[in-house]
Every structure is written in structure tokens, then in C-alpha cells.
Design a protein around this motif. Structure first.
Motif, PDB file in Angstrom:
ATOM      1  N   LYS A 195       0.826  -1.218   0.000  1.00 53.24           N
ATOM      2  CA  LYS A 195       0.000   0.000   0.000  1.00 53.24           C
ATOM      3  C   LYS A 195       0.854   1.259   0.000  1.00 53.24           C
ATOM      4  O   LYS A 195       0.401   2.320  -0.401  1.00 53.24           O
ATOM      5  N   SER A 196       2.061   1.159   0.557  1.00 55.31           N
ATOM      6  CA  SER A 196       2.923   2.347   0.599  1.00 55.31           C
ATOM      7  C   SER A 196       4.248   2.003  -0.069  1.00 55.31           C
ATOM      8  O   SER A 196       4.960   1.094   0.354  1.00 55.31           O
ATOM      9  N   ILE A 197       4.528   2.744  -1.135  1.00 58.72           N
ATOM     10  CA  ILE A 197       5.711   2.459  -1.965  1.00 58.72           C
ATOM     11  C   ILE A 197       6.594   3.694  -2.056  1.00 58.72           C
ATOM     12  O   ILE A 197       6.093   4.820  -2.129  1.00 58.72           O
ATOM     13  N   LEU A 198       7.896   3.446  -2.042  1.00 62.86           N
ATOM     14  CA  LEU A 198       8.871   4.509  -2.274  1.00 62.86           C
ATOM     15  C   LEU A 198       9.693   4.109  -3.493  1.00 62.86           C
ATOM     16  O   LEU A 198      10.158   2.966  -3.576  1.00 62.86           O
ATOM     17  N   GLU A 199       9.858   5.060  -4.413  1.00 64.09           N
ATOM     18  CA  GLU A 199      10.670   4.797  -5.607  1.00 64.09           C
ATOM     19  C   GLU A 199      11.785   5.824  -5.677  1.00 64.09           C
ATOM     20  O   GLU A 199      11.528   7.029  -5.536  1.00 64.09           O
ATOM     21  N   ILE A 200      12.996   5.350  -5.954  1.00 71.63           N
ATOM     22  CA  ILE A 200      14.142   6.260  -6.088  1.00 71.63           C
ATOM     23  C   ILE A 200      14.579   6.199  -7.544  1.00 71.63           C
ATOM     24  O   ILE A 200      15.178   5.192  -7.977  1.00 71.63           O
ATOM     25  N   GLY A 201      14.233   7.227  -8.308  1.00 65.61           N
ATOM     26  CA  GLY A 201      14.504   7.252  -9.748  1.00 65.61           C
ATOM     27  C   GLY A 201      13.217   7.146 -10.557  1.00 65.61           C
ATOM     28  O   GLY A 201      12.755   6.055 -10.877  1.00 65.61           O
ATOM     29  N   THR A 202      12.637   8.295 -10.900  1.00 62.93           N
ATOM     30  CA  THR A 202      11.325   8.346 -11.568  1.00 62.93           C
ATOM     31  C   THR A 202      11.458   8.327 -13.090  1.00 62.93           C
ATOM     32  O   THR A 202      10.720   7.634 -13.775  1.00 62.93           O
ATOM     33  N   PHE A 203      12.360   9.177 -13.600  1.00 64.47           N
ATOM     34  CA  PHE A 203      12.519   9.412 -15.051  1.00 64.47           C
ATOM     35  C   PHE A 203      11.163   9.817 -15.637  1.00 64.47           C
ATOM     36  O   PHE A 203      10.536  10.744 -15.112  1.00 64.47           O
ATOM     37  N   THR A 204      10.660   9.168 -16.676  1.00 67.18           N
ATOM     38  CA  THR A 204       9.362   9.566 -17.260  1.00 67.18           C
ATOM     39  C   THR A 204       8.195   8.775 -16.663  1.00 67.18           C
ATOM     40  O   THR A 204       7.103   8.735 -17.236  1.00 67.18           O
ATOM     41  N   GLY A 205       8.454   8.124 -15.531  1.00 64.41           N
ATOM     42  CA  GLY A 205       7.350   7.557 -14.759  1.00 64.41           C
ATOM     43  C   GLY A 205       6.864   6.188 -15.177  1.00 64.41           C
ATOM     44  O   GLY A 205       5.773   5.772 -14.786  1.00 64.41           O
ATOM     45  N   THR A 211       7.733   9.109  -5.142  1.00 58.82           N
ATOM     46  CA  THR A 211       8.802   8.841  -6.108  1.00 58.82           C
ATOM     47  C   THR A 211       9.745  10.044  -6.192  1.00 58.82           C
ATOM     48  O   THR A 211       9.297  11.195  -6.176  1.00 58.82           O
ATOM     49  N   CYS A 212      11.060   9.762  -6.230  1.00 59.30           N
ATOM     50  CA  CYS A 212      12.075  10.823  -6.131  1.00 59.30           C
ATOM     51  C   CYS A 212      12.885  10.951  -7.422  1.00 59.30           C
ATOM     52  O   CYS A 212      13.355   9.934  -7.951  1.00 59.30           O
ATOM     53  N   ASP A 213      13.081  12.159  -7.859  1.00 59.93           N
ATOM     54  CA  ASP A 213      13.982  12.412  -8.984  1.00 59.93           C
ATOM     55  C   ASP A 213      14.395  13.878  -8.920  1.00 59.93           C
ATOM     56  O   ASP A 213      13.776  14.674  -8.228  1.00 59.93           O
ATOM     57  N   ASP A 229       6.082  -0.345   2.501  1.00 59.45           N
ATOM     58  CA  ASP A 229       5.969  -1.797   2.281  1.00 59.45           C
ATOM     59  C   ASP A 229       6.970  -2.259   1.233  1.00 59.45           C
ATOM     60  O   ASP A 229       7.447  -3.392   1.272  1.00 59.45           O
ATOM     61  N   LEU A 230       7.236  -1.375   0.269  1.00 55.12           N
ATOM     62  CA  LEU A 230       8.092  -1.761  -0.863  1.00 55.12           C
ATOM     63  C   LEU A 230       8.877  -0.529  -1.326  1.00 55.12           C
ATOM     64  O   LEU A 230       8.316   0.560  -1.417  1.00 55.12           O
ATOM     65  N   ILE A 231      10.161  -0.738  -1.596  1.00 57.15           N
ATOM     66  CA  ILE A 231      11.024   0.364  -2.062  1.00 57.15           C
ATOM     67  C   ILE A 231      11.770  -0.095  -3.317  1.00 57.15           C
ATOM     68  O   ILE A 231      12.403  -1.158  -3.315  1.00 57.15           O
ATOM     69  N   PHE A 232      11.665   0.698  -4.378  1.00 58.14           N
ATOM     70  CA  PHE A 232      12.338   0.358  -5.641  1.00 58.14           C
ATOM     71  C   PHE A 232      13.481   1.345  -5.859  1.00 58.14           C
ATOM     72  O   PHE A 232      13.259   2.559  -5.937  1.00 58.14           O
ATOM     73  N   ILE A 233      14.700   0.811  -5.947  1.00 63.40           N
ATOM     74  CA  ILE A 233      15.894   1.654  -6.140  1.00 63.40           C
ATOM     75  C   ILE A 233      16.341   1.566  -7.599  1.00 63.40           C
ATOM     76  O   ILE A 233      16.695   0.482  -8.088  1.00 63.40           O
ATOM     77  N   LEU A 283       9.866  -5.189   1.350  1.00 59.20           N
ATOM     78  CA  LEU A 283      10.714  -5.598   0.228  1.00 59.20           C
ATOM     79  C   LEU A 283      11.410  -4.408  -0.438  1.00 59.20           C
ATOM     80  O   LEU A 283      10.768  -3.403  -0.745  1.00 59.20           O
ATOM     81  N   ILE A 284      12.724  -4.562  -0.630  1.00 60.58           N
ATOM     82  CA  ILE A 284      13.487  -3.593  -1.438  1.00 60.58           C
ATOM     83  C   ILE A 284      13.831  -4.282  -2.760  1.00 60.58           C
ATOM     84  O   ILE A 284      14.210  -5.460  -2.763  1.00 60.58           O
ATOM     85  N   LEU A 285      13.691  -3.564  -3.869  1.00 60.94           N
ATOM     86  CA  LEU A 285      14.133  -4.086  -5.164  1.00 60.94           C
ATOM     87  C   LEU A 285      15.173  -3.132  -5.730  1.00 60.94           C
ATOM     88  O   LEU A 285      14.972  -1.915  -5.698  1.00 60.94           O
ATOM     89  N   LEU A 286      16.269  -3.695  -6.210  1.00 59.38           N
ATOM     90  CA  LEU A 286      17.329  -2.877  -6.823  1.00 59.38           C
ATOM     91  C   LEU A 286      17.490  -3.317  -8.273  1.00 59.38           C
ATOM     92  O   LEU A 286      17.738  -4.509  -8.539  1.00 59.38           O
ATOM     93  N   ASP A 287      17.361  -2.358  -9.190  1.00 60.24           N
ATOM     94  CA  ASP A 287      17.498  -2.698 -10.617  1.00 60.24           C
ATOM     95  C   ASP A 287      18.952  -2.555 -11.069  1.00 60.24           C
ATOM     96  O   ASP A 287      19.753  -1.862 -10.423  1.00 60.24           O
ATOM     97  N   ASN A 288      19.290  -3.231 -12.134  1.00 59.63           N
ATOM     98  CA  ASN A 288      20.616  -3.153 -12.790  1.00 59.63           C
ATOM     99  C   ASN A 288      21.754  -3.722 -11.952  1.00 59.63           C
ATOM    100  O   ASN A 288      22.894  -3.250 -12.051  1.00 59.63           O
ATOM    101  N   THR A 289      21.475  -4.739 -11.146  1.00 60.67           N
ATOM    102  CA  THR A 289      22.538  -5.267 -10.282  1.00 60.67           C
ATOM    103  C   THR A 289      23.486  -6.221 -11.018  1.00 60.67           C
ATOM    104  O   THR A 289      24.429  -6.728 -10.429  1.00 60.67           O
ATOM    105  N   LEU A 290      23.242  -6.452 -12.317  1.00 59.24           N
ATOM    106  CA  LEU A 290      24.258  -7.161 -13.122  1.00 59.24           C
ATOM    107  C   LEU A 290      24.994  -6.171 -14.047  1.00 59.24           C
ATOM    108  O   LEU A 290      25.940  -6.555 -14.738  1.00 59.24           O
ATOM    109  N   TRP A 291      24.565  -4.934 -14.028  1.00 59.77           N
ATOM    110  CA  TRP A 291      25.225  -3.792 -14.704  1.00 59.77           C
ATOM    111  C   TRP A 291      25.867  -4.157 -16.041  1.00 59.77           C
ATOM    112  O   TRP A 291      27.072  -4.085 -16.226  1.00 59.77           O
ATOM    113  N   HIS A 292      25.007  -4.555 -16.967  1.00 62.44           N
ATOM    114  CA  HIS A 292      25.420  -4.811 -18.357  1.00 62.44           C
ATOM    115  C   HIS A 292      26.549  -5.834 -18.477  1.00 62.44           C
ATOM    116  O   HIS A 292      27.327  -5.804 -19.446  1.00 62.44           O
TER     117      HIS A 292
END
Ligand SMILES: C[S@@+](CC[C@H](N)C(=O)[O-])C[C@H]1O[C@@H](n2cnc3c(N)ncnc32)[C@H](O)[C@@H]1O
Length: 223
Positions: A62-72, A90-92, A136-140, A163-172
């Protein structure tokens, strides 16, 4: 038992994207629009975004925090899966890109669920600590050199079992190069190791798209 993962050839990847999830028409539209931007690689992949949306629904977040919005784009997929009384902060720091985001959120009738915080994300997270809110959930998904600091703030802002989710953790694929080719690779590689050893959390990294790490905050840290 098959030990080697099925190789994701370009053709198989195209098939997977066509059959692996149900694309929402506005997400498709925004993703197509993002391809016209110079920063088109910023957007989370459709499969990561749809997985995020699925998790939001599954966990009844129900409550989400996002770090990195870009175009949403990722914000939109999460908002579409939130219950009526669910909210996203959401933060940007990029005003122009987040103006595009706000247009799409309005078009999808989810703007009322989303609060955009413009400015340096780390400062926003510190301000949220003072407000004593939890999520409840944070997306980095912002600047990679900042991931460790975002992770530490996220651990504090997350409710136990959240739950925290981190994107790009294999970094290309750059993390296995020697020497590491850039500072982002070093930052992500060190954080991956730290998360694996972090007794405050349970974790699993999925090779989904560019790598997605899922981190659950445990109620009682193990010794
Ligand atoms: C990878 S993009 C986010 C993509 C978005 N989650 C999506 O799926 O479309 C990263 C964003 O982080 C923002 N960013 C980078 N450094 C930042 C900082 N110090 N504070 C706030 N935002 C920052 C950039 O402006 C950019 O929009």
C-alpha cells in the motif's frame, strides 16, 4: 536437472516479451515514447516493470517509495497495481522528465496516488526519516554510485518483512571484467557482496533483464 539456463537469444527474447506478460496500452505508449529520448536506456525494461507491478499486487503493498522516476514508467506500473488507498512517493531531480511522467499518470487516472519529490534523492530520503514514515516496498533505480547510500536509507524506511528491489545489479555484464571498467561497476559489485552478507535481510538476485535484486528485511537479524 538442467544446469545451464536456456540462452536468451534475441529471437527468444522477442518471443518472451510478446508472451511473458500482459502489456497495458499506456505502458506500451510510454515505452514507445521513451525510445525517442536520448536517455532511452534509463527506463526499466518492460519485464522488470511488469514483475514489479505483479509483486505490488501479490504483496498487497500500500505504501511504496521509488528512487529514480525518469518519465514515470516503473511508477505507472506500480500505481496501476495499487489498491484504491495505496500511495507512491517517487524521487527524482529531473524536472523536464518528471513533467512527462505526470502527464502519463494523469492519463492513466493514477496521479492522485503518486507524490513526486523533486530534488536530490538522498536528501529526500533523509527528510522522510524525519517524518517517521515507513514503506511496504522500495524500488531503487537511480544513479548507481548512490546505490549503497540509498540501500542504507531504504533499510531504515522499510517496515519489517517489507521488500526492497534494486534494478541493474548485473550492470550490463561489466561486473566480471578485470579491471572493472567504471565507478558504477565498482559501486554495484561492492553492494552486491554487502547485500549477500547482510544479516538484516534475506535476498535473491534474479538475472532478469539487467539484474534485479530482491531484499526482504527480516524482523530479527540473524547473528
Ligand atoms: C534509470 S532512471 C529511472 C528509470 C525509471 N525507474 C523508469 O523505469 O522509467 C534514473 C533516474 O534517477 C535520477 N537521478 C540520478 N541521480 C539522482 C539524484 N542524485 N537524485 C535524484 N534523482 C536522481 C535521474 O534523473 C533519472 O531520471
Amino acid at each position: 536437472m538442467t544446469q545451464i539456463p536456456t540462452p536468451l537469444t534475441p529471437t527468444l527474447y522477442t518471443y518472451w516479451q510478446s508472451i511473458g506478460f500482459r502489456d497495458h496500452s499506456l505502458l506500451k505508449e510510454l515505452s514507445t515514447f521513451n525510445q525517442t529520448l536520448a536517455q532511452k536506456d534509463f527506463q526499466a525494461s518492460p519485464e522488470v516493470a511488469h514483475f514489479l507491478g505483479f509483486l505490488v499486487s501479490l504483496l498487497k503493498a500500500k505504501s511504496i517509495l521509488e528512487i529514480g522516476t525518469f518519465t514515470g514508467y516503473s511508477t505507472l506500473t506500480m500505481a496501476l497495481n495499487l489498491p484504491k488507498d495505496g500511495t507512491i512517493i517517487t524521487c527524482d531531480k529531473d524536472q523536464a522528465m518528471t513533467e512527462i511522467a505526470q502527464k502519463y499518470w494523469a492519463k492513466a487516472n493514477v496521479a492522485h496516488k503518486i507524490s513526486l519529490r523533486l530534488g536530490d534523492a538522498l536528501q529526500t530520503l533523509k527528510d522522510l526519516q524525519e517524518d517517521e514514515v515507513t514503506f511496504d516496498l522500495i524500488f531503487i533505480d537511480a544513479n548507481k554510485n548512490g546505490y549503497d547510500a540509498y540501500y542504507e536509507e531504504a533499510i531504515r524506511l522499510l517496515r519489517p518483512e517489507g521488500l526492497i528491489l534494486l534494478d541493474n545489479t548485473l550492470w550490463h555484464g561489466r561486473l566480471i571484467e578485470d579491471p572493472l571498467p567504471d565507478t558504477q561497476s565498482k559501486a554495484i559489485k561492492e553492494l552486491n557482496k554487502k547485500i549477500q552478507q547482510d544479516r538484516r535481510v534475506e535476498m535473491v538476485m534474479l538475472p532478469l533483464s539487467d539484474g534485479l535484486t530482491l531484499v526482504k528485511k527480516v524482523s530479527v537479524p540473524s547473528l
